[in-house]
Design a protein around this motif. Structure first.
Motif, PDB file in Angstrom:
ATOM      1  N   THR A  30       4.542  -6.557  -6.887  1.00 39.31           N
ATOM      2  CA  THR A  30       3.440  -5.644  -6.640  1.00 39.31           C
ATOM      3  C   THR A  30       2.395  -5.839  -7.711  1.00 39.31           C
ATOM      4  O   THR A  30       2.683  -6.313  -8.806  1.00 39.31           O
ATOM      5  N   PHE A  31       1.179  -5.470  -7.393  1.00 41.26           N
ATOM      6  CA  PHE A  31       0.077  -5.546  -8.348  1.00 41.26           C
ATOM      7  C   PHE A  31      -0.242  -4.131  -8.792  1.00 41.26           C
ATOM      8  O   PHE A  31      -0.699  -3.312  -8.009  1.00 41.26           O
ATOM      9  N   ASP A  32       0.039  -3.808 -10.042  1.00 47.33           N
ATOM     10  CA  ASP A  32      -0.088  -2.433 -10.527  1.00 47.33           C
ATOM     11  C   ASP A  32      -0.733  -2.459 -11.900  1.00 47.33           C
ATOM     12  O   ASP A  32      -0.045  -2.428 -12.915  1.00 47.33           O
ATOM     13  N   PRO A  33      -2.059  -2.569 -11.972  1.00 56.27           N
ATOM     14  CA  PRO A  33      -2.704  -2.676 -13.274  1.00 56.27           C
ATOM     15  C   PRO A  33      -2.521  -1.410 -14.088  1.00 56.27           C
ATOM     16  O   PRO A  33      -2.285  -0.329 -13.555  1.00 56.27           O
ATOM     17  N   ALA A  34      -2.623  -1.571 -15.402  1.00 51.59           N
ATOM     18  CA  ALA A  34      -2.504  -0.422 -16.288  1.00 51.59           C
ATOM     19  C   ALA A  34      -3.616   0.575 -16.004  1.00 51.59           C
ATOM     20  O   ALA A  34      -4.724   0.199 -15.623  1.00 51.59           O
ATOM     21  N   PRO A  35      -3.341   1.874 -16.170  1.00 52.06           N
ATOM     22  CA  PRO A  35      -4.379   2.878 -15.942  1.00 52.06           C
ATOM     23  C   PRO A  35      -5.605   2.597 -16.802  1.00 52.06           C
ATOM     24  O   PRO A  35      -5.491   2.326 -17.991  1.00 52.06           O
ATOM     25  N   GLY A  36      -6.768   2.641 -16.185  1.00 51.93           N
ATOM     26  CA  GLY A  36      -8.003   2.439 -16.925  1.00 51.93           C
ATOM     27  C   GLY A  36      -8.412   0.997 -17.074  1.00 51.93           C
ATOM     28  O   GLY A  36      -9.481   0.703 -17.587  1.00 51.93           O
ATOM     29  N   ILE A  37      -7.548   0.056 -16.649  1.00 51.48           N
ATOM     30  CA  ILE A  37      -7.888  -1.354 -16.723  1.00 51.48           C
ATOM     31  C   ILE A  37      -8.379  -1.781 -15.352  1.00 51.48           C
ATOM     32  O   ILE A  37      -7.666  -1.626 -14.365  1.00 51.48           O
ATOM     33  N   ALA A 139       1.975 -10.299 -23.431  1.00 47.64           N
ATOM     34  CA  ALA A 139       2.155  -8.851 -23.294  1.00 47.64           C
ATOM     35  C   ALA A 139       0.907  -8.190 -22.729  1.00 47.64           C
ATOM     36  O   ALA A 139       0.992  -7.290 -21.881  1.00 47.64           O
ATOM     37  N   VAL A 140      -0.264  -8.615 -23.186  1.00 44.42           N
ATOM     38  CA  VAL A 140      -1.508  -8.038 -22.677  1.00 44.42           C
ATOM     39  C   VAL A 140      -1.718  -8.436 -21.219  1.00 44.42           C
ATOM     40  O   VAL A 140      -2.084  -7.605 -20.376  1.00 44.42           O
ATOM     41  N   ALA A 141      -1.474  -9.702 -20.890  1.00 41.69           N
ATOM     42  CA  ALA A 141      -1.617 -10.148 -19.502  1.00 41.69           C
ATOM     43  C   ALA A 141      -0.659  -9.390 -18.587  1.00 41.69           C
ATOM     44  O   ALA A 141      -1.029  -8.966 -17.482  1.00 41.69           O
ATOM     45  N   HIS A 142       0.575  -9.202 -19.036  1.00 40.57           N
ATOM     46  CA  HIS A 142       1.564  -8.466 -18.241  1.00 40.57           C
ATOM     47  C   HIS A 142       1.128  -7.013 -18.059  1.00 40.57           C
ATOM     48  O   HIS A 142       1.253  -6.437 -16.968  1.00 40.57           O
ATOM     49  N   GLN A 144      -1.918  -5.835 -18.048  1.00 42.62           N
ATOM     50  CA  GLN A 144      -3.063  -5.759 -17.152  1.00 42.62           C
ATOM     51  C   GLN A 144      -2.660  -5.945 -15.696  1.00 42.62           C
ATOM     52  O   GLN A 144      -3.391  -5.538 -14.797  1.00 42.62           O
ATOM     53  N   ARG A 145      -1.502  -6.530 -15.481  1.00 37.72           N
ATOM     54  CA  ARG A 145      -1.016  -6.686 -14.109  1.00 37.72           C
ATOM     55  C   ARG A 145      -0.047  -5.580 -13.717  1.00 37.72           C
ATOM     56  O   ARG A 145      -0.095  -5.075 -12.592  1.00 37.72           O
ATOM     57  N   HIS A 146       0.841  -5.183 -14.619  1.00 42.65           N
ATOM     58  CA  HIS A 146       1.937  -4.281 -14.261  1.00 42.65           C
ATOM     59  C   HIS A 146       1.869  -2.926 -14.954  1.00 42.65           C
ATOM     60  O   HIS A 146       2.654  -2.039 -14.628  1.00 42.65           O
ATOM     61  N   GLY A 147       0.980  -2.763 -15.916  1.00 43.53           N
ATOM     62  CA  GLY A 147       0.899  -1.507 -16.643  1.00 43.53           C
ATOM     63  C   GLY A 147       1.456  -1.631 -18.049  1.00 43.53           C
ATOM     64  O   GLY A 147       2.292  -2.489 -18.336  1.00 43.53           O
ATOM     65  N   VAL A 148       0.980  -0.761 -18.930  1.00 39.28           N
ATOM     66  CA  VAL A 148       1.423  -0.788 -20.320  1.00 39.28           C
ATOM     67  C   VAL A 148       2.841  -0.242 -20.431  1.00 39.28           C
ATOM     68  O   VAL A 148       3.352   0.417 -19.526  1.00 39.28           O
TER      69      VAL A 148
END
Length: 340
Positions: A30-37, A139-142, A144-148
């Motif tokens: 699934t594509f679930d970006p971090a909130p606010g990103i 970690a940042v790329a992950h 931005q795709r899956h959430g912090v």
């Protein structure tokens, strides 16, 4: 161009995103970006799957992301390639991909069913057991795709916990915790050969920070310069230094200068990886934190600021947390920004 004023090929600009065709089957996700990103189009992040003649009728394209770590400026920091789903890639493909990307390291990630990640790191010339800046970029790329949140990375050096969080300004910050560091004496003959390759004299060294070889996932000689100008005027014999490092299994040379009790400047030659110099070296920062703790050169617990890359035009900022417990890993914190 001065040999130490550059990094790996293409590191001074942001190349277009690269894709490469590899065999494989589609993986659920699934594509679930971090909130606010801001979310980007799904097919800009996820591997695309097409009908094809190989691997049961599927051909999967590899999505190679490009980030700079330890900076929020695309013209600063240390560039890294990141492949967030490297399932099915063999070692030869990873090595060839890293060589073509040309950055000091590219990270290849294979998710496990339990949510943890297997990660391998390749320079343009060789695999390395651990890479700090590529870990921060991953970690940042992950995130931005899956959430912090928290991740556990399985590296060849051992397990590396990583936490990603979002600052009020929207930047994602990642903190890795290294494997337990170690520090050993450096052989006198090796030190003499190392100084000769650097074109340094013993008088250039800071007697308060003696030469050692330190480990925080990879081995790095720690060589402290008494004067900041000695660090700034870096002009070494890449062939001679690379030969020595290959024989000893060293990854980079951690050249440091102490500006204050907790502020340091650093440079890191990396000839074994085919790179003249790293603009930011998280693994060496972890090793250096362990060195300072073991030699009792900081009051514990401590938080260090390491400035790196400024002398080569790619300023980077690394924050190093040193717990008092000698068995604990060293924390290395930084930001990363996508450049392609």
């Amino acid at each position: 161009m001065h040999p130490c004023a550059r990094t790996a090929p293409h590191a001074s600009h942001a190349p277009a995103r690269d894709t490469r065709t590899i065999p494989g089957r589609p993986r659920p996700g699934t594509f679930d970006p971090a909130p606010g990103i801001p979310a980007e189009p799904l097919n800009d992040h996820r591997s695309k799957v097409f009908d094809g003649p190989r691997s049961g009728g599927y051909v999967r394209t590899m999505d190679i992301l490009r980030y700079v770590a330890f900076s929020t400026d695309p013209h600063g920091g240390n560039p890294a390639g990141v492949v967030l789903d490297a399932a099915g890639l063999d070692e030869a493909t990873m090595a060839a991909t890293a060589a073509e990307v040309g950055y000091s390291e590219t990270a290849f990630v294979v998710p496990r069913p339990d949510g943890t990640l297997d990660v391998r790191y390749f320079s343009p010339l060789a695999e390395v057991p651990f890479c700090g800046h590529a870990t921060i970029a991953t970690a940042v790329a992950h995130a931005q795709r899956h959430g912090v949140g928290d991740l556990l990375l399985h590296t060849q050096a051992g397990p590396v916990p990583v936490t990603a969080s979002k600052r009020p300004d929207g930047a994602v910050v990642a903190t890795l915790v290294s494997v337990t560091p170690r520090t050993v004496e450096i052989d006198e003959a090796d030190l003499a050969e190392l100084l000769a390759a650097l074109r340094w004299d013993a008088a250039d060294l800071d007697p308060a920070l003696p030469p050692r070889v330190a480990y925080g996932g990879a081995w790095h000689p720690v060589i402290a310069a008494a004067e900041r100008s000695r660090l700034a005027n870096l002009d070494y014999d890449m062939t001679a230094l690379g030969d020595l490092m290959a024989r000893r299994g060293w990854t980079t040379i951690a050249l440091v200068h102490r500006a204050s009790d907790t502020v340091f400047h650093a440079r890191n030659p990396f000839p074994p990886g085919g790179v003249v110099e790293d603009p930011a070296t998280g693994a060496a920062a972890a090793a250096f934190g362990g060195y300072l703790r073991e030699l009792r050169h900081v009051e514990l617990p401590a938080v260090l600021t390491i400035h790196q890359g400024a002398d080569m035009g790619r300023p980077s900022l690394l924050t190093v947390g040193i717990p008092a417990d000698p068995s604990s890993g060293i924390e290395v914190t930084g930001t990363a920004v996508r450049i392609g």
